[in-house]
Design an enzyme around this catalytic site. Structure first.
Site, PDB file in Angstrom:
ATOM      1  N   GLN A  50      30.972  36.501  88.672  1.00 41.62           N
ATOM      2  CA  GLN A  50      32.320  36.270  88.156  1.00 41.62           C
ATOM      3  C   GLN A  50      32.324  35.490  86.837  1.00 41.62           C
ATOM      4  OE1 GLN A  50      33.361  38.412  89.638  1.00 41.62           O
ATOM      5  NE2 GLN A  50      34.757  37.980  91.249  1.00 41.62           N
ATOM      6  N   ASN A  51      31.167  34.971  86.413  1.00 44.29           N
ATOM      7  CA  ASN A  51      31.118  34.289  85.126  1.00 44.29           C
ATOM      8  C   ASN A  51      31.281  35.338  84.034  1.00 44.29           C
ATOM      9  OD1 ASN A  51      30.127  32.996  82.636  1.00 44.29           O
ATOM     10  ND2 ASN A  51      29.738  31.288  84.014  1.00 44.29           N
ATOM     11  N   ARG A  52      32.121  35.049  83.069  1.00 41.25           N
ATOM     12  CA  ARG A  52      32.476  36.051  82.052  1.00 41.25           C
ATOM     13  C   ARG A  52      31.635  35.957  80.782  1.00 41.25           C
ATOM     14  NH1 ARG A  52      38.564  34.221  82.491  1.00 41.25           N
ATOM     15  NH2 ARG A  52      37.431  32.268  82.704  1.00 41.25           N
ATOM     16  N   PHE A  53      30.606  35.119  80.786  1.00 41.39           N
ATOM     17  CA  PHE A  53      29.814  34.911  79.569  1.00 41.39           C
ATOM     18  C   PHE A  53      29.299  36.225  78.974  1.00 41.39           C
ATOM     19  CE2 PHE A  53      25.879  34.210  77.245  1.00 41.39           C
ATOM     20  CZ  PHE A  53      26.257  33.241  76.341  1.00 41.39           C
ATOM     21  N   THR A 149      33.445  29.914  80.232  1.00 40.04           N
ATOM     22  CA  THR A 149      33.469  31.289  80.750  1.00 40.04           C
ATOM     23  C   THR A 149      33.382  31.320  82.270  1.00 40.04           C
ATOM     24  OG1 THR A 149      31.068  31.488  80.478  1.00 40.04           O
ATOM     25  CG2 THR A 149      32.462  32.271  78.644  1.00 40.04           C
TER      26      THR A 149
END
Length: 169
Positions: A50-53, A149
């Protein structure tokens, strides 16, 4: 006997176990605070699904979202982006940045001496504050705070994140 959910989460001492990503042509350095449990399991940065980095970096650079560690490294190097974390080791509960204590910092100078870094960007307020508090041997490099993020930063939707992160370009 208390259930697993009822047990108090314990601090554990954790050491950063994977290397920074950079080369001699890196121009910007993005610093996180400390790897999440998922990132530590994968032995690479921003491993929580789920981290958007990686989605943000792909979008702002016009590239496809990298899937493998090698693809992620190639994307960063092709755009002269270095990544690492402020913390080398600490005591932490799970992935909770707010629980971080007894910090030992990474040797940020090692990247600065072996690259062309012009600016440093903190991925979120915690990384920014940790850098300001604990990194004392870095001068002459602008430090910029970007919105995190992390999925915990729900106040920033994907498009708004990308707009803010364009600053690194």
């Amino acid at each position: 006997m208390p259930s697993t959910k009822q047990k108090k989460k314990q601090y554990e001492t954790v050491k950063h176990t994977f290397e920074p990503v950079y080369d001699e042509n890196s121009k910007i350095l993005i610093l996180g605070s400390f790897p999440s449990v998922k990132s530590r399991e994968q032995a690479f940065y921003y491993g929580h699904p789920q981290n958007r980095f990686w989605k943000v970096i792909a979008k702002i650079t016009g590239q496809e979202v990298p899937k493998t560690i090698e693809q992620k490294k190639r994307l960063l190097r092709s755009r002269h982006i270095a990544i690492w974390d402020v913390i080398d080791s600490c005591e932490i509960i799970g992935s909770s940045d707010s629980s971080i204590r007894n910090v030992k910092v990474n040797d940020i100078q090692s990247i600065l001496k072996n690259s062309k870094i012009q600016a440093i960007y903190a991925n979120g307020a915690k990384a920014y504050r940790l850098f300001q508090r604990y990194v004392t041997d870095v001068e002459g490099y602008p430090l910029h705070q970007l919105p995190s993020t992390s999925p915990a930063n729900a106040a920033w939707d994907f498009e708004r994140l990308c707009e803010a992160w364009k600053e690194i370009l």
